[in-house]
Each structure stands twice: as C-alpha cells, then as structure tokens.
Write a protein that holds these residues in place. Structure first.
Motif, PDB file in Angstrom:
ATOM      1  N   ASP A 118      -0.906  -1.605  -6.839  1.00 32.94           N
ATOM      2  CA  ASP A 118      -1.488  -0.727  -7.776  1.00 32.94           C
ATOM      3  C   ASP A 118      -0.695   0.638  -8.411  1.00 32.94           C
ATOM      4  O   ASP A 118      -0.495   1.237  -7.725  1.00 32.94           O
ATOM      5  CB  ASP A 118      -2.900  -0.083  -6.922  1.00 32.94           C
ATOM      6  CG  ASP A 118      -3.892   0.657  -7.784  1.00 32.94           C
ATOM      7  OD1 ASP A 118      -3.779   1.379  -8.757  1.00 32.94           O
ATOM      8  OD2 ASP A 118      -5.204   0.440  -7.416  1.00 32.94           O
ATOM      9  N   MET A 119      -0.795   0.502  -9.709  1.00 33.39           N
ATOM     10  CA  MET A 119      -0.071   1.718 -10.353  1.00 33.39           C
ATOM     11  C   MET A 119      -0.458   2.977 -10.046  1.00 33.39           C
ATOM     12  O   MET A 119       0.294   4.067 -10.109  1.00 33.39           O
ATOM     13  CB  MET A 119      -0.181   1.486 -12.009  1.00 33.39           C
ATOM     14  CG  MET A 119       0.774   0.246 -12.253  1.00 33.39           C
ATOM     15  SD  MET A 119       1.134   0.208 -13.998  1.00 33.39           S
ATOM     16  CE  MET A 119       2.073   1.751 -14.369  1.00 33.39           C
ATOM     17  N   ARG A 120      -1.763   3.172  -9.813  1.00 30.48           N
ATOM     18  CA  ARG A 120      -2.065   4.805  -9.225  1.00 30.48           C
ATOM     19  C   ARG A 120      -1.310   5.074  -7.953  1.00 30.48           C
ATOM     20  O   ARG A 120      -1.133   6.361  -8.065  1.00 30.48           O
ATOM     21  CB  ARG A 120      -3.555   4.449  -9.006  1.00 30.48           C
ATOM     22  CG  ARG A 120      -4.643   4.380 -10.189  1.00 30.48           C
ATOM     23  CD  ARG A 120      -5.830   4.085 -10.023  1.00 30.48           C
ATOM     24  NE  ARG A 120      -6.070   3.159  -8.815  1.00 30.48           N
ATOM     25  CZ  ARG A 120      -7.135   2.941  -7.901  1.00 30.48           C
ATOM     26  NH1 ARG A 120      -8.225   3.726  -8.387  1.00 30.48           N
ATOM     27  NH2 ARG A 120      -7.346   1.927  -7.260  1.00 30.48           N
ATOM     28  N   HIS A 121      -0.991   4.139  -7.149  1.00 35.39           N
ATOM     29  CA  HIS A 121      -0.328   4.399  -5.923  1.00 35.39           C
ATOM     30  C   HIS A 121       1.051   4.483  -5.897  1.00 35.39           C
ATOM     31  O   HIS A 121       1.888   4.615  -4.769  1.00 35.39           O
ATOM     32  CB  HIS A 121      -0.835   3.666  -4.645  1.00 35.39           C
ATOM     33  CG  HIS A 121      -2.279   3.709  -4.462  1.00 35.39           C
ATOM     34  ND1 HIS A 121      -2.985   4.778  -4.240  1.00 35.39           N
ATOM     35  CD2 HIS A 121      -3.160   3.101  -4.736  1.00 35.39           C
ATOM     36  CE1 HIS A 121      -4.144   4.699  -4.202  1.00 35.39           C
ATOM     37  NE2 HIS A 121      -4.256   3.289  -4.549  1.00 35.39           N
ATOM     38  N   GLU A 181       3.040   5.277  -8.964  1.00 41.38           N
ATOM     39  CA  GLU A 181       3.462   5.927 -10.079  1.00 41.38           C
ATOM     40  C   GLU A 181       5.114   6.124 -10.163  1.00 41.38           C
ATOM     41  O   GLU A 181       5.823   5.840 -11.255  1.00 41.38           O
ATOM     42  CB  GLU A 181       2.726   7.137 -10.426  1.00 41.38           C
ATOM     43  CG  GLU A 181       1.321   7.031 -10.752  1.00 41.38           C
ATOM     44  CD  GLU A 181       0.728   8.339 -10.915  1.00 41.38           C
ATOM     45  OE1 GLU A 181       1.307   9.287 -11.021  1.00 41.38           O
ATOM     46  OE2 GLU A 181      -0.710   8.222 -10.788  1.00 41.38           O
ATOM     47  N   SER A 224       0.837  -1.293   0.096  1.00 38.08           N
ATOM     48  CA  SER A 224      -0.016  -0.056  -0.090  1.00 38.08           C
ATOM     49  C   SER A 224       0.844   1.289   0.059  1.00 38.08           C
ATOM     50  O   SER A 224       0.215   2.550  -0.264  1.00 38.08           O
ATOM     51  CB  SER A 224      -0.905  -0.019   1.190  1.00 38.08           C
ATOM     52  OG  SER A 224      -0.208  -0.071   2.404  1.00 38.08           O
ATOM     53  N   ARG A 244       7.629   4.499 -12.903  1.00 38.81           N
ATOM     54  CA  ARG A 244       8.497   5.403 -13.842  1.00 38.81           C
ATOM     55  C   ARG A 244       9.980   4.836 -13.504  1.00 38.81           C
ATOM     56  O   ARG A 244      10.768   4.358 -14.513  1.00 38.81           O
ATOM     57  CB  ARG A 244       8.515   6.609 -13.389  1.00 38.81           C
ATOM     58  CG  ARG A 244       7.477   7.530 -14.427  1.00 38.81           C
ATOM     59  CD  ARG A 244       7.861   8.972 -14.213  1.00 38.81           C
ATOM     60  NE  ARG A 244       7.491   9.426 -12.915  1.00 38.81           N
ATOM     61  CZ  ARG A 244       6.445   9.661 -12.198  1.00 38.81           C
ATOM     62  NH1 ARG A 244       5.317   9.514 -13.004  1.00 38.81           N
ATOM     63  NH2 ARG A 244       6.703  10.014 -10.834  1.00 38.81           N
ATOM     64  N   THR A 303      -0.590  -3.698 -11.289  1.00 34.54           N
ATOM     65  CA  THR A 303      -2.059  -3.797 -11.619  1.00 34.54           C
ATOM     66  C   THR A 303      -2.581  -2.734 -11.760  1.00 34.54           C
ATOM     67  O   THR A 303      -2.173  -1.428 -11.417  1.00 34.54           O
ATOM     68  CB  THR A 303      -2.870  -4.884 -10.876  1.00 34.54           C
ATOM     69  OG1 THR A 303      -3.988  -5.205 -11.666  1.00 34.54           O
ATOM     70  CG2 THR A 303      -3.019  -4.497  -9.495  1.00 34.54           C
ATOM     71  N   ALA A 304      -3.811  -2.315 -12.381  1.00 28.80           N
ATOM     72  CA  ALA A 304      -4.757  -1.067 -12.161  1.00 28.80           C
ATOM     73  C   ALA A 304      -6.185  -1.470 -12.436  1.00 28.80           C
ATOM     74  O   ALA A 304      -6.544  -2.684 -13.106  1.00 28.80           O
ATOM     75  CB  ALA A 304      -4.221  -0.161 -13.172  1.00 28.80           C
ATOM     76  N   TRP A 330      -8.454  -0.573 -13.980  1.00 29.89           N
ATOM     77  CA  TRP A 330      -8.988  -0.548 -15.625  1.00 29.89           C
ATOM     78  C   TRP A 330      -8.274  -1.633 -16.560  1.00 29.89           C
ATOM     79  O   TRP A 330      -8.696  -1.693 -17.768  1.00 29.89           O
ATOM     80  CB  TRP A 330      -8.699   0.897 -16.273  1.00 29.89           C
ATOM     81  CG  TRP A 330      -7.192   1.224 -16.398  1.00 29.89           C
ATOM     82  CD1 TRP A 330      -6.329   0.798 -17.186  1.00 29.89           C
ATOM     83  CD2 TRP A 330      -6.636   1.848 -15.270  1.00 29.89           C
ATOM     84  NE1 TRP A 330      -5.113   1.328 -17.071  1.00 29.89           N
ATOM     85  CE2 TRP A 330      -5.078   2.023 -15.706  1.00 29.89           C
ATOM     86  CE3 TRP A 330      -6.689   2.568 -14.039  1.00 29.89           C
ATOM     87  CZ2 TRP A 330      -4.010   2.559 -15.122  1.00 29.89           C
ATOM     88  CZ3 TRP A 330      -5.851   3.360 -13.370  1.00 29.89           C
ATOM     89  CH2 TRP A 330      -4.522   3.180 -13.866  1.00 29.89           C
ATOM     90  N   SER A 331      -7.228  -2.117 -16.095  1.00 30.17           N
ATOM     91  CA  SER A 331      -6.528  -3.242 -16.664  1.00 30.17           C
ATOM     92  C   SER A 331      -7.380  -4.640 -16.972  1.00 30.17           C
ATOM     93  O   SER A 331      -7.134  -5.430 -15.774  1.00 30.17           O
ATOM     94  CB  SER A 331      -5.215  -3.257 -16.281  1.00 30.17           C
ATOM     95  OG  SER A 331      -4.525  -4.290 -17.085  1.00 30.17           O
TER      96      SER A 331
END
Length: 108
Positions: free
Chosen positions: A58-61, A63, A9, A67, A28-29, A31-32
């Motif tokens: 979760d890629m949203r958390h 980023e 997390s 990268r 993961t995400a 929307w995938s």
C-alpha cells in the motif's frame, strides 16, 4: 507463501522477501480504481508462478520506498531478482504482467 499474494506491512517485510529469489511488487492504494481492477490478475499470477513471490504494498505505508524506486502512482509493478530491480511498469495490462512474469521465471 508460494501461490499467494504476500501483503507487506513494513520495510522489514519488504527486505525479507526481496533480498533473494524472484519477486514482483504490486504498489496499490485504496483510491486507485485501476489497481483494484488488476488485483484479480495479481492473485492469478501468484497462483500460476509459485516460484516468484508476489508482494502487495500500500503506497500510503511505503512512501519512502516508492520515492526511492520512482513509483509515482498506483498501480505500479517492480520485478526484482536477488534484491535488484530488473524492470518497472508504471501501469500494465494483464498480458504485459504475464509476459514479465514469464521473463522473470526464465531469468537465471
């Protein structure tokens, strides 16, 4: 937490679980669709390879980490040993994941 998928997390979770030993990270995400399709395989891998930590991010958390590790889109998989990334798969078929887990398990 051998045998279970570990949900990371925050960056601290990532650091703790990857600094030593062997790990597979699953980016993961929501929307995938492809990531959702691979989720049961990832759970099975966690059960079949209890000596390898299976992490879900979760890629949203994550980023910044994504990268840094050149993860462009989910699903993506990183294979890590003692803090060092040894392989990255930008997407994978279940048999490729099993092959990589086998290789990681055998690595010294």
């Amino acid at each position: 937490m051998a045998g279970k998928v570990i949900i990371c997390s925050n960056q601290s979770d990532w650091d703790i679980h990857t600094r030593s030993g062997k790990a597979m990270a699953f980016f993961t995400a929501p929307w995938s669709g492809q990531a959702h399709k691979l989720s049961p395989t990832v759970r099975d891998l966690a059960m079949e390879y209890p000596s390898i930590k299976v992490l879900q991010l979760d890629m949203r958390h994550f980023e910044s980490l994504a990268r840094t590790r050149e993860v462009v889109a989910p699903p993506a998989f990183l294979f890590i040993q003692n803090g060092n990334q040894i392989k990255k798969l930008d997407t994978a078929k279940p048999e490729q994941l099993y092959d990589m887990m086998e290789q990681l398990q055998m690595a010294t």
